[in-house]
Design a protein around this motif. Structure first.
Motif, PDB file in Angstrom:
ATOM      1  N   MET A 230       0.867  -1.176   0.000  1.00 15.13           N
ATOM      2  CA  MET A 230       0.000   0.000   0.000  1.00 15.13           C
ATOM      3  C   MET A 230       0.904   1.226   0.000  1.00 15.13           C
ATOM      4  O   MET A 230       1.919   1.265   0.692  1.00 15.13           O
ATOM      5  N   TYR A 231       0.529   2.228  -0.770  1.00 17.23           N
ATOM      6  CA  TYR A 231       1.389   3.391  -0.986  1.00 17.23           C
ATOM      7  C   TYR A 231       0.878   4.612  -0.218  1.00 17.23           C
ATOM      8  O   TYR A 231      -0.287   4.685   0.180  1.00 17.23           O
ATOM      9  N   THR A 232       1.799   5.552  -0.038  1.00 15.19           N
ATOM     10  CA  THR A 232       1.442   6.802   0.636  1.00 15.19           C
ATOM     11  C   THR A 232       0.379   7.568  -0.148  1.00 15.19           C
ATOM     12  O   THR A 232      -0.315   8.417   0.415  1.00 15.19           O
ATOM     13  N   ALA A 233       0.266   7.299  -1.431  1.00 12.00           N
ATOM     14  CA  ALA A 233      -0.797   7.850  -2.284  1.00 12.00           C
ATOM     15  C   ALA A 233      -0.846   6.983  -3.531  1.00 12.00           C
ATOM     16  O   ALA A 233       0.025   6.136  -3.741  1.00 12.00           O
ATOM     17  N   ASN A 234      -1.847   7.191  -4.345  1.00 10.48           N
ATOM     18  CA  ASN A 234      -1.980   6.424  -5.582  1.00 10.48           C
ATOM     19  C   ASN A 234      -0.783   6.702  -6.488  1.00 10.48           C
ATOM     20  O   ASN A 234      -0.630   7.814  -6.996  1.00 10.48           O
ATOM     21  N   PRO A 235       0.087   5.706  -6.726  1.00 13.28           N
ATOM     22  CA  PRO A 235       1.296   5.951  -7.519  1.00 13.28           C
ATOM     23  C   PRO A 235       1.017   6.303  -8.968  1.00 13.28           C
ATOM     24  O   PRO A 235       1.890   6.839  -9.651  1.00 13.28           O
ATOM     25  N   LYS A 236      -0.196   6.005  -9.445  1.00 12.11           N
ATOM     26  CA  LYS A 236      -0.543   6.392 -10.809  1.00 12.11           C
ATOM     27  C   LYS A 236      -0.799   7.889 -10.918  1.00 12.11           C
ATOM     28  O   LYS A 236      -0.709   8.464 -11.999  1.00 12.11           O
ATOM     29  N   ILE A 237      -1.128   8.515  -9.786  1.00 12.58           N
ATOM     30  CA  ILE A 237      -1.395   9.952  -9.765  1.00 12.58           C
ATOM     31  C   ILE A 237      -0.227  10.719  -9.168  1.00 12.58           C
ATOM     32  O   ILE A 237       0.144  11.794  -9.641  1.00 12.58           O
ATOM     33  N   VAL A 238       0.363  10.165  -8.117  1.00 17.39           N
ATOM     34  CA  VAL A 238       1.478  10.812  -7.423  1.00 17.39           C
ATOM     35  C   VAL A 238       2.750  10.008  -7.697  1.00 17.39           C
ATOM     36  O   VAL A 238       2.945   8.928  -7.134  1.00 17.39           O
ATOM     37  N   LYS A 239       3.585  10.510  -8.593  1.00 14.83           N
ATOM     38  CA  LYS A 239       4.773   9.753  -9.009  1.00 14.83           C
ATOM     39  C   LYS A 239       5.757   9.547  -7.857  1.00 14.83           C
ATOM     40  O   LYS A 239       6.537   8.594  -7.866  1.00 14.83           O
ATOM     41  N   GLN A 240       5.739  10.438  -6.873  1.00 17.68           N
ATOM     42  CA  GLN A 240       6.679  10.326  -5.751  1.00 17.68           C
ATOM     43  C   GLN A 240       6.169   9.417  -4.634  1.00 17.68           C
ATOM     44  O   GLN A 240       6.838   9.262  -3.606  1.00 17.68           O
ATOM     45  N   ALA A 241       4.994   8.835  -4.815  1.00 17.37           N
ATOM     46  CA  ALA A 241       4.435   7.965  -3.770  1.00 17.37           C
ATOM     47  C   ALA A 241       5.356   6.780  -3.513  1.00 17.37           C
ATOM     48  O   ALA A 241       6.031   6.289  -4.414  1.00 17.37           O
ATOM     49  N   LYS A 242       5.383   6.328  -2.272  1.00 16.92           N
ATOM     50  CA  LYS A 242       6.242   5.195  -1.929  1.00 16.92           C
ATOM     51  C   LYS A 242       5.473   4.201  -1.065  1.00 16.92           C
ATOM     52  O   LYS A 242       4.505   4.559  -0.393  1.00 16.92           O
ATOM     53  N   ALA A 243       5.935   2.964  -1.104  1.00 17.88           N
ATOM     54  CA  ALA A 243       5.265   1.917  -0.340  1.00 17.88           C
ATOM     55  C   ALA A 243       5.416   2.181   1.153  1.00 17.88           C
ATOM     56  O   ALA A 243       6.444   2.661   1.623  1.00 17.88           O
ATOM     57  N   ILE A 244       4.362   1.857   1.904  1.00 14.04           N
ATOM     58  CA  ILE A 244       4.375   2.020   3.357  1.00 14.04           C
ATOM     59  C   ILE A 244       4.809   0.697   3.973  1.00 14.04           C
ATOM     60  O   ILE A 244       4.196  -0.346   3.710  1.00 14.04           O
ATOM     61  N   ALA A 245       5.845   0.717   4.781  1.00 13.29           N
ATOM     62  CA  ALA A 245       6.393  -0.527   5.336  1.00 13.29           C
ATOM     63  C   ALA A 245       5.427  -1.188   6.311  1.00 13.29           C
ATOM     64  O   ALA A 245       5.217  -2.402   6.259  1.00 13.29           O
ATOM     65  N   LYS A 246       4.796  -0.383   7.198  1.00 19.10           N
ATOM     66  CA  LYS A 246       3.919  -0.950   8.220  1.00 19.10           C
ATOM     67  C   LYS A 246       2.673  -0.091   8.391  1.00 19.10           C
ATOM     68  O   LYS A 246       2.734   1.131   8.341  1.00 19.10           O
ATOM     69  N   LEU A 247       1.565  -0.765   8.608  1.00 22.06           N
ATOM     70  CA  LEU A 247       0.301  -0.095   8.901  1.00 22.06           C
ATOM     71  C   LEU A 247      -0.428  -0.868   9.987  1.00 22.06           C
ATOM     72  O   LEU A 247      -0.232  -2.079  10.147  1.00 22.06           O
ATOM     73  N   SER A 248      -1.284  -0.151  10.705  1.00 23.14           N
ATOM     74  CA  SER A 248      -2.183  -0.851  11.629  1.00 23.14           C
ATOM     75  C   SER A 248      -3.398  -1.317  10.833  1.00 23.14           C
ATOM     76  O   SER A 248      -3.658  -0.855   9.728  1.00 23.14           O
ATOM     77  N   TYR A 249      -4.155  -2.249  11.416  1.00 26.37           N
ATOM     78  CA  TYR A 249      -5.376  -2.706  10.766  1.00 26.37           C
ATOM     79  C   TYR A 249      -6.304  -1.535  10.464  1.00 26.37           C
ATOM     80  O   TYR A 249      -6.898  -1.441   9.389  1.00 26.37           O
ATOM     81  N   GLU A 250      -6.417  -0.627  11.445  1.00 27.07           N
ATOM     82  CA  GLU A 250      -7.351   0.494  11.310  1.00 27.07           C
ATOM     83  C   GLU A 250      -6.930   1.430  10.167  1.00 27.07           C
ATOM     84  O   GLU A 250      -7.762   1.892   9.388  1.00 27.07           O
ATOM     85  N   GLU A 251      -5.624   1.698  10.089  1.00 29.52           N
ATOM     86  CA  GLU A 251      -5.134   2.549   9.003  1.00 29.52           C
ATOM     87  C   GLU A 251      -5.376   1.891   7.646  1.00 29.52           C
ATOM     88  O   GLU A 251      -5.801   2.551   6.689  1.00 29.52           O
TER      89      GLU A 251
END
Length: 814
Positions: A230-251
């Motif tokens: 899952m990325y910090t934003a949609n990589p198709k729209i935001v070229k600088q988006a990067k994968a998120i290493a860890k998230l909580s279930y709620e996030e």
């Protein structure tokens, strides 16, 4: 046990399926469940075929042929010839059953939800069978299991509800008796207690895998897809988006709800209760870290974990004085939405209880408006409640993060960032958990909003500036060259990523959404389309980039007249063109006010003194509370050059011609020599000092003969200079006899301004002004006797371009 789910792109063709096999084979497989989707695009084909059949469109048979061809081609690529027969026989048998179902829909001209579920189930049935047989052929210890024999649901076709008690019993019986190390099953499909095929909704393969993982207390649920988490934003729209290493279930739930299509939202629920981690991995880059979803993370996480969006959103607003203090209004409103099967995405209500607004899917708007108005018909007829107002063409953007509740001012930071880029917010909602801040905006603004917020919260304060340059002659070409030379420095030292998106001269214009290469911009422009100022602005507006800056390097009145259009669209304006700021005072103030109102800087430092910080210094004096008493200045680098080089051994004509050829004068040198250029400059300084002045208020003591002033073109102008050479020589001789030098001086004092040629005596601050230099003396309440002096090169393409450059940097630092 581990559960691995592979999506449609992961099993789209034979090559991809081979990669899936490699991943499964390399995974610890003593108790491994592999859940697969239909081959990529197959579910859509099945739905299209069903709809065509129900519409008595015989072309559905072509889609069936395409389905068959896809599956048979995959089998032939995966299996050796001697192993193909049994697999092909089974697949063709299933496809025959599918054809019978479609023929039934064609015959009755109807597609019931029950029949639709039966038809679309063939995607997963075929893929899971083919993949299980391929694994077996490759020597893996595998068995195939029809998901319909494990997952039991009600008969709500299209999106059935799982009966977890019955499903748990079936799973326990099967897995306790299973001896194979790997089980392959299809996702998405299930069956009712009566044995009818049901589906879990689009994205249901994730949900199938989560159910199996939860009921078997799996060690981990791995979701294999075509992106690395899952990325910090949609990589198709935001070229600088990067994968998120860890998230909580709620996030993860919040992000998936708000458009992060990597994960189907209900997936998280079954594993959340069991605390089973979800690991999102990339089938085509299996070594990538991916995203691990677990219980709430520690406090060392970023404040904002991700930014997401939902498009195709509509707003429904119910308001009226009769809503205040009346219980049950909201309940009736939501009851009508529920009856219509409308899912509410966002809710916001005024504290006055005068209105309530909800965000829903745009496709639901038309069907529900009439029903709501009918439900409140009596109150509407009494004027107590107004007819429901609907809006479309909207989207929702959301900041998401567990740590957001611990940080003050986050909402303000979000909204001010959007406001600076002219992103208007229609509605706002924030959950009580403070894990999500949502805003409804125009759909056209989504790309700009996501990129703007991502830049603000994730990109280490590297700010992207998008430039649209009008005029690429002397000054413009030097400016583009300076940008090219300094781009790396700007990014590394000033944290500014400067891109030139559009350029134009009087003949051609060109755009590149990814940035024009400044190594060959001339050829890009030469191959552009015909220049058109209105079309240029329309393109800038349509691109709708964050931090957009329009740069005017022309001396055109027509270009200057477009500034307001840019400013009122929150597009900054930087200009060396003096026409706008020396036009009518009303227009000057209108531009200044538009700049403030729409948060779009309007900078024109190069209007006076080219690259010298004259206007900026004046602004700082005024802002700090000082008051201007008098301004004396030599403001024309062109005229200073002319009179520094004119003597009894030269002709005035030749010196002016030299100044024109070396780029010190305007293309029409009469603008400089008539004094109008200096008049504009002292007018701008007077206005920036806080005084209301028009160009007609300035006294111009011209040294040019009237006949020269009346010429209509450059040829006649230069001929006239030759004719009056004796007059010019007399001006020089008189100055020499007075032991003075000729300087064209501008002055402002006590509300009055004047410009004209003066004899400057020895010892005066202006006397030793060389070349094309400018000088300004500011006499203020703080500097009443010894003025503040600014002196330096005040003309030339290089220094003017550097002044434009400096204004760009000022905007970048705002």
């Amino acid at each position: 046990m581990k559960v691995l789910k592979f999506g449609g792109t992961s099993v789209a063709n034979a090559k991809n399926i081979e990669q899936v096999k490699n991943i499964v084979a390399q995974t610890e497989n003593n108790g491994l469940v592999t859940v697969v989707s239909a081959f990529g695009g197959i579910t859509d084909l099945l739905l299209q075929a069903a709809e065509k059949a129900a519409a008595n469109d015989i072309s559905y048979s072509k889609l069936v042929e395409e389905l068959e061809a896809r599956h048979i081609a995959t089998i032939k690529e995966l299996f050796p010839i001697n192993a193909q027969s049994a697999v092909l026989s089974k697949v063709k048998s299933e496809l025959n059953h599918l054809e019978n179902l479609l023929e039934g829909a064609f015959s009755i001209g109807e597609l019931t939800p029950k029949l639709s579920d039966k038809i679309v189930s063939y995607g997963e049935l075929l893929s899971s069978y083919i993949i299980s047989r391929y694994f077996l052929e490759e020597g893996l210890d595998v068995c195939f299991k029809d998901s319909r024999e494990l997952i039991q649901t009600n008969e709500q076709y299209g999106r059935a509800t799982v009966d977890f008690k019955a499903t748990d019993k079936k799973c326990s019986e099967f897995f306790e008796g299973n001896t194979a190390k790997i089980i392959v099953m299809g996702g998405f499909i299930a069956s009712s207690e009566n044995g009818n095929t049901t589906t879990l909704g689009r994205g249901g393969s994730d949900y199938s895998a989560a159910i199996i993982a939860a009921l078997n207390n799996a060690k981990v649920l791995e979701i294999w897809t075509d992106v690395s988490g899952m990325y910090t934003a949609n990589p198709k729209i935001v070229k600088q988006a990067k994968a998120i290493a860890k998230l909580s279930y709620e996030e993860a739930m919040e992000l998936s709800h708000f458009g992060a299509s990597v994960l189907y939202p209900p997936t998280i629920q079954p594993v959340l209760y069991k605390g089973i981690p979800i690991h999102i991995k990339n089938t085509f880059e299996p070594s990538a870290q991916g995203t691990l979803i677990t219980k709430a993370q520690g406090d060392d996480k970023k404040t904002v974990s991700g930014i997401s969006s939902i498009e195709n959103v509509g707003l429904l607003s119910l308001e009226g004085p009769g809503m205040v203090g009346i219980p049950g209004i909201s309940a009736r409103f939501f009851d009508e939405l529920s009856r219509a099967g409308v899912n509410v995405i966002l809710i916001t209500q005024a504290s006055s209880e005068h209105s309530i607004c909800v965000g829903v899917s745009e496709k639901d708007i038309k069907n529900v408006v009439e029903k709501i108005n009918s439900a409140f018909a009596f109150e509407i007829s009494q004027g107590k409640i107004y007819p429901v107002v609907s809006e479309t063409g909207l989207a929702i953007i959301a900041l998401i993060g567990d740590q957001m509740k611990s940080h003050q001012g986050l909402s303000g930071k979000m909204f001010s960032t959007l406001g600076k880029n002219n992103v208007n917010i229609r509605a706002i909602a924030q959950g009580a958990s403070e894990r999500n801040i949502s805003a409804v905006i125009k759909a056209d603004d989504v790309k700009k909003a996501l990129n703007t917020l991502h830049e603000q919260f994730f990109e280490e304060n590297i700010k992207q500036l998008n430039l649209f340059v009008m005029g690429v002659g002397n000054v413009g070409s030097k400016f583009l060259n300076q940008i090219r030379q300094q781009r790396k420095f700007l990014k590394e030292q000033l944290r500014l990523n400067v891109r030139v998106i559009g350029i134009s001269n009087s003949r051609k214009m060109a755009f590149d959404g990814g940035g024009i290469s400044l190594d060959n911009w001339e050829s890009v422009l030469a191959n552009g389309k015909n220049a058109d100022r209105a079309n240029f602005f329309a393109t800038v507006q349509k691109l709708n980039y964050r931090n957009s800056i329009f740069i005017d390097n022309t001396a055109s009145n027509e270009v200057a007249s477009t500034y307001r259009s840019y400013l009122t669209n929150s597009i900054s304006v930087v200009t060396c063109n003096k026409i706008a700021c020396s036009s009518e005072y009303r227009n000057y103030m209108d531009l200044k006010n538009a700049s403030r109102e729409y948060n779009a800087p309007f900078l024109f430092e190069t209007n006076v003194g080219a690259g010298l910080p004259i206007i900026d210094t004046l602004k700082n004096l005024i802002a700090s509370g000082d008051k201007i008493l008098k301004i004396q200045a030599v403001l024309s680098g062109s005229l200073n050059f002319v009179f520094n080089n004119f003597n009894d051994r030269t002709t005035f004509h030749d010196v002016v011609k030299q100044a024109q050829e070396e780029g010190y004068t305007e293309p029409d040198p009469k603008i400089d020599l008539s004094g109008i250029d200096v008049m504009r400059k002292i007018l701008i300084l007077a206005r920036e000092s806080g005084n209301r002045l028009e160009i007609e208020d300035i006294k111009n003591k011209s040294f040019l003969p009237q006949e020269t002033l009346d010429t209509k073109n450059n040829e006649d102008f230069f001929e006239s200079l030759k004719k009056y050479e004796c007059d010019f020589q007399k001006l020089y001789k008189d100055a020499v006899e007075a032991k003075s030098k000729l300087k064209y001086v501008a002055q402002y004092e006590n509300g009055r301004a004047s410009v004209g040629l003066q004899q400057i005596p020895v010892g005066h601050d202006f006397y030793n002004l060389e070349g094309s230099d400018n000088i300004v003396l500011f006499y203020t309440e703080r500097y009443p006797n010894q003025p503040m002096i600014i002196k330096g090169a005040g003309a030339g393409a290089d220094v003017t371009a550097s002044g434009i450059f400096a204004d760009i940097i000022r905007i970048g630092n705002f």
